[in-house]
Design a protein around this motif. Structure first.
Motif, mmCIF file in Angstrom:
data_model
loop_
_atom_site.group_PDB
_atom_site.id
_atom_site.type_symbol
_atom_site.label_atom_id
_atom_site.label_comp_id
_atom_site.label_asym_id
_atom_site.label_seq_id
_atom_site.Cartn_x
_atom_site.Cartn_y
_atom_site.Cartn_z
ATOM 1 N N HIS A 138 -32.403 32.081 -3.721
ATOM 2 C CA HIS A 138 -31.547 30.948 -3.446
ATOM 3 C C HIS A 138 -32.061 30.222 -2.202
ATOM 4 C CE1 HIS A 138 -28.477 33.007 -6.044
ATOM 5 N NE2 HIS A 138 -28.183 31.762 -6.328
ATOM 6 N N VAL A 139 -32.049 28.888 -2.265
ATOM 7 C CA VAL A 139 -32.377 28.084 -1.092
ATOM 8 C C VAL A 139 -31.215 27.145 -0.827
ATOM 9 C CG1 VAL A 139 -34.855 28.224 -1.539
ATOM 10 C CG2 VAL A 139 -33.559 26.251 -2.377
ATOM 11 N N ARG A 140 -31.030 26.836 0.425
ATOM 12 C CA ARG A 140 -29.934 25.962 0.816
ATOM 13 C C ARG A 140 -30.354 24.508 0.655
ATOM 14 N NH1 ARG A 140 -24.448 26.726 1.371
ATOM 15 N NH2 ARG A 140 -23.573 25.058 2.649
ATOM 16 N N ALA A 141 -29.575 23.760 -0.126
ATOM 17 C CA ALA A 141 -29.818 22.333 -0.321
ATOM 18 C C ALA A 141 -28.475 21.624 -0.202
ATOM 19 C CB ALA A 141 -30.451 22.065 -1.678
ATOM 20 N N GLY A 142 -28.228 21.013 0.932
ATOM 21 C CA GLY A 142 -26.933 20.384 1.147
ATOM 22 C C GLY A 142 -25.838 21.427 1.165
ATOM 23 N N GLU A 143 -24.847 21.258 0.279
ATOM 24 C CA GLU A 143 -23.710 22.167 0.214
ATOM 25 C C GLU A 143 -23.952 23.358 -0.690
ATOM 26 O OE1 GLU A 143 -21.626 19.449 -3.285
ATOM 27 O OE2 GLU A 143 -20.474 20.030 -1.525
ATOM 28 N N LEU A 144 -25.094 23.376 -1.371
ATOM 29 C CA LEU A 144 -25.325 24.368 -2.420
ATOM 30 C C LEU A 144 -26.376 25.396 -2.041
ATOM 31 C CD1 LEU A 144 -25.424 22.216 -5.703
ATOM 32 C CD2 LEU A 144 -23.601 23.745 -4.932
ATOM 33 N N GLU A 145 -26.207 26.600 -2.619
ATOM 34 C CA GLU A 145 -27.266 27.595 -2.661
ATOM 35 C C GLU A 145 -27.863 27.527 -4.062
ATOM 36 O OE1 GLU A 145 -28.406 29.627 -0.301
ATOM 37 O OE2 GLU A 145 -26.994 28.920 1.249
ATOM 38 N N GLY A 162 -24.123 24.228 -11.428
ATOM 39 C CA GLY A 162 -23.283 24.564 -12.562
ATOM 40 C C GLY A 162 -24.002 25.224 -13.714
ATOM 41 N N ALA A 163 -25.257 25.627 -13.505
ATOM 42 C CA ALA A 163 -26.022 26.300 -14.551
ATOM 43 C C ALA A 163 -26.669 27.552 -13.964
ATOM 44 C CB ALA A 163 -27.106 25.383 -15.131
ATOM 45 N N GLY A 164 -26.668 28.633 -14.738
ATOM 46 C CA GLY A 164 -27.347 29.847 -14.316
ATOM 47 C C GLY A 164 -26.788 30.407 -13.026
ATOM 48 N N ARG A 165 -27.661 30.568 -12.037
ATOM 49 C CA ARG A 165 -27.312 31.218 -10.785
ATOM 50 C C ARG A 165 -26.944 30.243 -9.675
ATOM 51 N NH1 ARG A 165 -32.439 33.986 -13.059
ATOM 52 N NH2 ARG A 165 -32.376 31.820 -13.752
ATOM 53 N N THR A 166 -26.787 28.956 -10.018
ATOM 54 C CA THR A 166 -26.344 27.956 -9.055
ATOM 55 C C THR A 166 -24.903 27.577 -9.372
ATOM 56 O OG1 THR A 166 -28.589 27.052 -8.817
ATOM 57 C CG2 THR A 166 -26.762 25.679 -8.065
ATOM 58 N N ALA A 167 -24.034 27.677 -8.390
ATOM 59 C CA ALA A 167 -22.615 27.419 -8.611
ATOM 60 C C ALA A 167 -22.347 25.936 -8.851
ATOM 61 C CB ALA A 167 -21.808 27.905 -7.409
ATOM 62 N N ALA A 181 -36.333 22.194 1.176
ATOM 63 C CA ALA A 181 -36.060 23.564 1.630
ATOM 64 C C ALA A 181 -37.289 24.448 1.491
ATOM 65 C CB ALA A 181 -34.900 24.153 0.839
ATOM 66 N N LEU A 182 -38.116 24.173 0.496
ATOM 67 C CA LEU A 182 -39.321 24.970 0.262
ATOM 68 C C LEU A 182 -40.541 24.404 0.984
ATOM 69 C CD1 LEU A 182 -38.847 25.741 -3.546
ATOM 70 C CD2 LEU A 182 -38.515 27.318 -1.616
ATOM 71 N N GLY A 183 -40.364 23.342 1.728
ATOM 72 C CA GLY A 183 -41.470 22.771 2.477
ATOM 73 C C GLY A 183 -42.503 22.065 1.625
#
Length: 274
Positions: free
Chosen positions: A4-11, A56-61, A82-84
């Protein structure tokens, strides 16, 4: 291994494989990293490929509030940052191609080129009705297997249904431990069906390759061609014997086509786009 990487409000769940020029893969309705497995396996010797699960898909809420294509494009941009990754070749299919268009419009500095598979700039009445049908089907089907078997009638060729490919895909989806709730499918559909890029596509200034399936009854070749006509200098090709997702049904052919496109752009003497 993914993370998981942090992008805004989401992991956001991401996977990155390979080495070489950066490529970002954006999936469509409910699709996760695994939808790109043939590319992650087949192109990692030449590219560093990043794939991720949309919100909303898979492992992202799925966060609260309305879902929009603009927000999903910002998610994609957040993954790259996030991944540079300073900029990437971007490939998207179906709803993911709409996200890719919006990514190129909202964050042009992150996009080196676009591959748009089974795309459109605005749903025509036929595609809009089909989307409403799928929205109903996901809630009305007696079970997930039945939904997938009926939905996949529109997504894969008769060839893939008859040779057992679709049956294997259904089994893989049912075995996946992170199923997408019907409500999330419907919210994604709503976002894709109300989104339009027609008036803004001429602003895209990166090399673009639009691919259509000749047997695709949803994102039909005429819709894909309209996108290519609106993006300056875009290439357009119809894979006559394929349907909505040739990158899964004919991965060697699809990989070879996009690899040739990217190699041309990465050549030392390639012109500077835009």
């Amino acid at each position: 291994m993914g993370q998981h990487v942090r992008a805004g409000e989401l992991e956001i769940w991401t996977e990155q494989v390979g080495s070489g020029p950066d490529v970002l893969l954006i999936g469509g309705l409910g699709d996760t990293v695994e939808s790109w497995q043939f590319q992650l396996d087949g192109l990692a010797d030449r590219y560093r490929l990043t794939a991720f699960d949309n919100r909303g898909a898979g492992r992202t809420a799925m966060p609260g509030g309305p879902v929009s294509v603009a927000a999903m494009a910002d998610d994609a941009a957040g993954v790259l940052r996030a991944l540079g990754v300073p900029a990437a070749h971007v490939a998207g299919f179906s709803g993911g191609s709409i996200i890719a268009q919006e990514l190129a419009l909202r964050h042009p500095e992150l996009v080196r080129s676009l591959v748009l598979q089974s795309t459109w700039s605005v749903p025509d009445p036929y595609l809009r009705s089909w989307g409403r049908f799928v929205r109903w089907l996901v809630g009305a089907a007696p079970g997930e297997r039945e939904f997938l078997e009926w939905f996949f009638l529109f997504i894969y060729t008769p060839r893939a249904h008859n040779d057992g490919t679709v049956s294997r895909f259904v089994d893989e989806v049912l075995a996946f431990p992170y199923p997408q709730p019907a409500e999330n499918v419907q919210r994604h559909l709503d976002a894709f069906l109300r989104h339009e890029t027609t008036d803004r596509l001429p602003r895209i200034a990166v090399p673009t390759y639009v691919l259509a399936g000749g047997l695709d009854v949803t994102a039909r070749p005429e819709l894909c061609r309209a996108v290519a006509d609106l993006i300056p200098g875009a290439r357009f090709q119809v894979l006559e014997e394929e349907s909505h997702q040739p990158f899964q049904e004919a991965p060697e052919q699809w990989n070879a086509l996009v690899d040739a496109f990217w190699r041309e752009l990465d050549a030392p003497d390639a012109p500077n786009p835009g």
